[in-house]
Design a protein around this motif. Structure first.
Motif, short mmCIF file in Angstrom:
data_model
loop_
_atom_site.label_atom_id
_atom_site.label_comp_id
_atom_site.label_asym_id
_atom_site.label_seq_id
_atom_site.Cartn_x
_atom_site.Cartn_y
_atom_site.Cartn_z
N SER A 38 67.64 60.15 66.65
CA SER A 38 66.96 61.06 65.71
C SER A 38 67.41 62.50 65.95
O SER A 38 67.70 63.24 65.00
CB SER A 38 65.45 60.94 65.89
N TYR A 39 67.47 62.89 67.22
CA TYR A 39 67.87 64.26 67.53
C TYR A 39 69.29 64.54 67.06
O TYR A 39 69.58 65.58 66.44
CB TYR A 39 67.75 64.51 69.03
N ALA A 75 61.87 62.45 61.29
CA ALA A 75 62.35 62.27 62.66
C ALA A 75 61.61 61.06 63.22
O ALA A 75 60.60 60.62 62.66
CB ALA A 75 62.08 63.51 63.51
N THR A 78 56.63 67.78 61.88
CA THR A 78 58.09 67.84 62.00
C THR A 78 58.65 69.03 61.24
O THR A 78 59.54 69.74 61.72
CB THR A 78 58.72 66.53 61.49
N THR A 116 60.69 72.01 63.14
CA THR A 116 62.11 72.19 62.82
C THR A 116 62.33 73.41 61.92
O THR A 116 63.41 73.55 61.35
CB THR A 116 62.66 70.93 62.12
N LEU A 151 65.22 64.61 76.58
CA LEU A 151 65.52 63.25 76.10
C LEU A 151 65.39 62.24 77.23
O LEU A 151 66.01 61.20 77.21
CB LEU A 151 66.94 63.21 75.54
N ARG A 204 69.45 64.96 63.34
CA ARG A 204 69.00 66.29 62.91
C ARG A 204 70.03 67.37 63.25
O ARG A 204 70.31 68.26 62.45
CB ARG A 204 67.66 66.63 63.56
N GLU A 244 61.40 62.77 71.30
CA GLU A 244 62.27 62.36 70.19
C GLU A 244 63.36 61.41 70.69
O GLU A 244 63.93 61.58 71.76
CB GLU A 244 62.90 63.57 69.52
N ARG A 265 66.40 72.40 69.39
CA ARG A 265 65.69 71.68 70.46
C ARG A 265 65.15 70.36 69.95
O ARG A 265 64.78 70.23 68.78
CB ARG A 265 64.53 72.52 71.00
N PRO A 266 65.06 69.34 70.83
CA PRO A 266 64.45 68.07 70.42
C PRO A 266 62.94 68.23 70.22
O PRO A 266 62.30 69.11 70.81
CB PRO A 266 64.75 67.13 71.60
#
Length: 303
Positions: A32-33, A139, A128, A132, A92, A36, A28, A23-24
């Motif tokens: 960046s998403y 991020a 972060t 995560t 997003l 990752r 974010e 998931r973002p």
């Protein structure tokens, strides 16, 4: 993950979901998403996107966060399916709404420069890492001004081009300013903070009024962060956190000052708010501009 022979353009052929649900982070940036998401599978962003049938145009910038990626609706559908996040478009939303709408019918992605007026900033590394599940500390996200400081971990968000966010444990006054800022954003006057920020930034750049205090604060900030190895100077990197307490104090003063107060009385109270004995402004000072446009604006009386 197998790579298809060519980019798929038919949404009737669904993208196979990946092994993990990623998931973002809040607000974010899409780049960046995707960075990752791709890193989870030991890929770069282009390899991931092309592997799920998305045609990629352009290349990212040389430093993280120096470019953004715009996904077509079909490409976003592919990424959402692979990441196992059906509501990815909502997560997003800021990135999608702010980007150009490339090739709406095809699964495409376009690298582009981010909006200079709304650049993403680095997120708090500890937060972060927690969000995560221990996979990364890096991020970048579109964080509002009142969320640039993480009061729990004392980290100040910096542009992605900087090596890391700033450790502000040596500046405890920022936490109190942050607390005041949360109340300030709930007030109906939304212009006070932008005005205050422009005013204190001008004072900082021109070394006016509060320079000794800000220089001492900058020295403490530099002492608790890694030295710069090039690029941005400490004076520029530390500009916003160093001036933040006075920016918030001035913004609050601008919202509370009754309209019609004389310039002399206003400046006396502003000096007291900022911890100064007096405040003498040159004619071209931005605070003088605010006084003329806000405080001394002629009123219209009903006849």
């Amino acid at each position: 993950m197998s790579t298809p022979a060519g980019p798929a353009t038919d949404m009737a052929q669904p993208t196979a979901p990946g092994a993990l649900r990623i998931r973002p982070l809040p607000h974010e940036a899409a780049a960046s998403y995707l960075h990752r998401l791709a890193g989870t599978y030991r890929l770069d962003s282009r390899q991931l996107l092309e592997g799920i049938g998305i045609t990629v145009h352009g290349r990212p910038g040389s430093t993280p966060g120096s470019s953004e990626i715009a996904l077509s609706p079909t490409a976003l559908h592919h990424v959402a399916a692979f990441a196992r996040v059906p509501d990815l478009q909502l997560a997003l939303r800021k990135t999608i709404n702010g980007a150009r709408d490339p090739d709406a019918g095809d699964p495409t992605a376009h690298w582009q420069l981010p909006d200079p007026a709304a650049l993403p900033t680095r997120t708090c590394p500890q937060c972060t890492l927690r969000h995560t599940h221990g996979t990364t500390i890096q991020a970048w996200a579109y964080q509002a001004e009142h969320r640039r400081l993480c009061p729990r971990h004392h980290r100040w968000a910096t542009p992605p081009g900087d090596r890391a966010s700033l450790d502000t444990r040596a500046l405890p006054e920022l936490a109190q300013a942050h607390h005041t800022h949360q109340r300030l954003v709930r007030r109906p006057d939304t212009t006070a903070y932008p005005w205050a920020s422009m005013i204190t930034t001008r004072w900082y750049d021109h070394q006016q009024h509060l320079t000794p205090r800000w220089q001492a604060r900058l020295t403490r900030l530099a002492a608790t962060n890694p030295p710069h190895t090039g690029g941005t100077s400490w004076a520029r990197t530390g500009r916003y956190p160093v001036t933040y307490p006075e920016t918030i104090a001035l913004a609050r003063h601008l919202t509370l000052t009754p309209r019609g107060q004389t310039s002399h009385g206003f400046l006396d109270q502003a000096a007291h708010t900022l911890g100064l004995d007096r405040l003498v402004l040159p004619p071209d000072d931005l605070l003088q501009t605010w006084i003329h446009t806000k405080q001394e604006r002629p009123r219209h009386h009903c006849l």
